[in-house]
Design an enzyme around this catalytic site. Structure first.
Site, PDB file in Angstrom:
ATOM      1  CB  SER A   1     159.625 -72.641  32.908  1.00  0.00           C
ATOM      2  OG  SER A   1     158.725 -73.019  33.928  1.00  0.00           O
TER       3      SER A   1
ATOM      4  CG  ASP B   1     153.094 -89.584  28.035  1.00  0.00           C
ATOM      5  OD1 ASP B   1     152.724 -89.428  29.205  1.00  0.00           O
ATOM      6  OD2 ASP B   1     152.575 -90.402  27.257  1.00  0.00           O
TER       7      ASP B   1
ATOM      8  CG  ASP C   1     152.224 -94.554  29.198  1.00  0.00           C
ATOM      9  OD1 ASP C   1     151.947 -93.399  28.820  1.00  0.00           O
ATOM     10  OD2 ASP C   1     153.200 -95.187  28.767  1.00  0.00           O
TER      11      ASP C   1
END
Length: 803
Positions: free
Chosen positions: A277, A349, A352
């Site tokens: 995007s 991120d 996990d």
């Protein structure tokens, strides 16, 4: 004899009647589907043919007027927010009910209820990732912390359900008729579930694959192939930014031991490289009229019905317009009388993986430090059409759900992997958009974002007062450097997240000296940012091309911004093709077309226009070359492949690096070997293509398809859309991904706004409003999206009063 004939015909008639009245396997009963009064024939009518001047709905405090313009875009005028969102729910359900429900059923892992056992493994994975659990936690969080938002969500829910209660068999969306089921009641939980679904669509991780790579390559070579920052880092927040806060200290363990398991698992699906995007805002000092201009084009899967539903929402105190997400309140990307905003995926991120050590086979307790902690068991009863209910048991730890275990995709009985993800933590994204819709300035924009947790987004901002800004917002864990890059030991407390980065420390900028802000899914910051930043999927081309253009441009107009959204310059090719041609050298091939193709490549201007042939040739050659380089690399346990940016850099700067050597071949191979192999593979592919298809211009080769949410419903899809663009370009339109929404807004005294998306307002494939925007979108054109007053009678399709 005549009686025999009569009874034979009667028997056949009865048999046929029974046949068409019952489902056969996954085939629906044909009689209701073919019924001219209730079946699919009734879905051939467009909305203006079915318009009602008045509709009675309960629980409104005053009448609500809904004005549909010529493109079926509703403009809702209500006297207060409760009525506004009740009406939004009703109107959205009128046009997108099946889509709303199907997407939430997908998010809840319930597709098997509709289509049967073919979706069972998909449903199991969805439930094991904990999307439904996350929505339940989110609803509880809102119930306990924000009763006002809950009231508005429940008003929206009431509007949806009132429409469902009035829904006749004739008006039932055709997908329900074909798949042979009916809608169930909407709920506040479903609205939240939809936002969790978006998180799953946009997030990725490579922890398992990086762990395998670390074992294979070692830290030194891994860091060379996967550096935390690229050579040319042009981040979202300008490099000149000075961070004016004192960071929270993060304690990195003196030593870290990672689990040594062989991770032979199918990784979760990941975002496609090169798609993504864009958003940006330019300050008045760089524009022709002296007004800020904001642009946003989120790139997602191209589907019908469209992901977005355009709408204007008005009360006596504010008016907002833009793209809504069917099933969620308010406008997600849009503008009001004072500000405009847009979003791109922040690709940071936020999940996990942890190895879980259970005390015994009962899995009632697991190790954490020196203790054994009790687990929770969540029973997932998955209804399967035509079969018995499938019972799955998911174990939950404090890290999160154990996605992979002995019962699901694990080749070893003792391997158990838990997913830690911010989606499983209570949050209130819905309030962000409710507040943003009526924000008046930068302070209001920031206050709204404080409630936003997931999926992490780059929120661009511009205001009539002249401000432009960008904030990267999400709930980001505090991690020591390297944490979360690899699979971690869930029994080791040193592997725990150490809290979360405060909202005030999230990267943000206001009115930078360069006169613009922008994002294109690239690195959020440079190395000066004091917190650890990592993701496996940062973009490396669109962002650099965008920022170069914005630095160069002055006297900018809305038309300039439209052209920039549709820009299909291929920076990867501009940097990579000269390297390929140089390494190809005088490679001799027996193909008579080799010289023709090479000349077409050498004369190509790097624009991926739909009629270009060079883009097709480069796409094949580069893909085959990269495949040749990393083929041996990928043979074995799942690993992440270096991205195209890093691959081109290796080809250019280190062509004799040992990474290019093919262990299964004699001698020592260098980059030239792979470039030549890739070129020969391109010749083979082109010979086959020209024999079967002939035309290898780019649009015909990539075959952009806007696909119905049920892939088998091909007649409800749009195939071979003639348009350019592609991976790594601002116009990142590939075969199945592209700009799901384009918006450009100039924030002058009178706001000028334009928008379009690849679909139409209607969710009904039989409506003339189902796909009427596609040709406009494919040509890089726009609809006028200006705010409409209730007195405006121009281009009115019809009006409805809800009372």
């Amino acid at each position: 004899m005549k009686y025999f004939s009569f009874f034979l015909v009667l028997a056949i008639t009865i048999a046929l009647a029974m046949l068409v009245s019952r489902p056969i396997g996954q085939i629906p009963p044909l009689a209701p589907l073919l019924d001219p009064n209730h079946g699919f024939w009734q879905n051939t009518l467009s909305e203006d043919q079915l318009a009602e001047e008045e509709i009675n709905i309960e629980n409104l405090s005053a009448p609500v007027e809904v004005v549909f313009d010529k493109n079926l875009i509703p403009h809702i005028f209500a006297q207060n927010e409760l009525d506004l969102y009740r009406a939004q729910g009703y109107v959205t359900a009128q046009h997108r009910l099946w889509q709303m429900e199907f997407q939430t059923m997908a998010a809840a892992g319930r597709v098997s209820e509709i289509v049967g056992p073919i979706a069972l493994e998909l449903d199991r994975m969805t439930r094991r990732k904990g999307l439904a659990f996350g929505a339940e936690v989110g609803l509880k969080y809102i119930e306990e912390n924000d009763p006002e938002t809950l009231r508005l969500v429940e008003a929206y829910t009431d509007g949806v359900n009132q429409y469902i209660s009035k829904l006749s068999d004739a008006r039932l969306p055709v997908e329900y008729k074909i798949l042979n089921y009916r809608p169930e009641p909407w709920s506040a939980y479903k609205s939240l579930l939809l936002l969790k679904y978006m998180s799953d669509m946009l997030v990725g991780d490579r922890d398992l694959e990086y762990s395998n790579l670390r074992k294979i390559l070692g830290d030194s070579k891994l860091n060379k192939l996967f550096p935390d920052f690229p050579t040319e880092n042009d981040p979202v927040i300008e490099s000149e930014k000075v961070w004016d806060f004192t960071p929270i200290p993060v304690n990195k363990p003196d030593s870290v031991t990672y689990p040594d398991d062989a991770l032979l698992l199918d990784p979760l699906s990941q975002p496609v490289e090169g798609t993504g995007s864009n958003n940006w805002a330019v300050a008045g000092k760089k524009t022709q009229n002296g007004n800020p201009i904001l642009a946003n084009d989120p790139h997602l899967s191209l589907n019908l019905p469209s992901l977005w539903f355009s709408m204007q929402l008005s009360t006596p105190t504010y008016t907002v317009k833009g793209a809504t997400l069917p099933g969620a309140l308010g406008v997600i990307s849009g503008f009001n009388q004072d500000i405009a905003w847009g979003v791109t995926n922040a690709t940071k991120d936020a999940r996990d993986w942890y190895k879980i050590t259970f005390q015994d086979e009962s899995r009632k307790t697991y190790k954490f430090g020196d203790e054994w902690i009790a687990t929770d068991f969540r029973i997932e009863a998955i209804k399967v059409k035509g079969q018995d209910t499938f019972i799955d048991t998911v174990v939950y730890t404090h890290h999160g759900p154990v996605v992979y275990d002995k019962s699901f995709r694990s080749e070893r009985q003792d391997v158990n992997f838990a997913l830690k993800w911010t989606v499983h933590m209570g949050s209130n994204e819905q309030r962000t958009f409710i507040q943003m819709n009526k924000a008046k300035d930068y302070a209001d924009y920031n206050a709204a974002l404080d409630f936003y947790a997931s999926p992490a987004q780059n929120f661009v901002f511009a205001s009539k007062s002249g401000d432009i800004g960008m904030r990267i917002q999400g709930k980001f864990p505090l991690k020591w450097e390297g944490q979360g890059k690899f699979f971690m030991d869930g029994a080791d407390p040193k592997m725990e997240w150490q809290g979360f980065i405060p909202n005030a420390h999230n990267p943000a900028t206001l009115n930078p000296e360069r006169g613009f802000v922008s994002s294109a899914n690239q690195h959020p910051v440079d190395r000066s940012y004091p917190y650890y930043v990592f993701d496996n999927s940062y973009e490396h081309y669109r962002n650099r091309h965008l920022n170069r253009k914005l630095r160069e441009m002055n006297q900018i107009t809305v038309e300039d911004m439209k052209m920039l959204q549709f820009d299909d310059y291929n920076l990867q090719a501009a940097e990579g093709l000269p390297v390929l041609i140089k390494l190809l050298g005088t490679h001799i091939t027996e193909s008579p077309d080799a010289e023709k193709y090479l000349n077409e490549l050498k004369s190509w201007d790097y624009f991926a226009d739909p009629n270009q042939k060079g883009q097709t040739l480069y796409a094949i050659w580069s893909a085959e070359t990269f495949e040749s380089i990393w083929r041996e690399f990928m043979n074995g346990p799942p690993v992440a492949r270096p991205n195209s940016y890093q691959t081109v850099e290796l080809l250019n700067k280190s062509p004799k690096d040992s990474i290019f050597d093919v262990k299964s071949q004699e001698g020592i191979q260098t980059a030239e070997y792979h470039v030549k192999a890739g070129f020969d593979s391109m010749l083979v592919a082109m010979k086959k293509w020209e024999a079967e298809e002939g035309d290898y211009t780019w649009a015909n080769f990539k075959k952009t398809t806007i696909q119905h949410l049920v892939p088998n419903f091909k007649s409800f899809s749009a195939s071979n859309v003639y348009t350019g663009g592609g991976s790594g370009m601002l116009n990142a339109t590939g075969s199945r991904h592209g700009a799901s929404w384009r918006m450009v807004v100039e924030l002058g005294p009178e706001i000028q706004a334009f928008g379009v998306y690849p679909g139409g307002q209607s969710g009904n494939p039989g409506s003339r409003f189902y796909a009427n925007f596609i040709p406009i979108w494919a040509n890089g054109e726009y609809l006028n999206f200006n705010l409409r007053s209730i007195e405006n009678q121009e281009d009115v399709l019809f009006k409805t009063i809800l009372k």
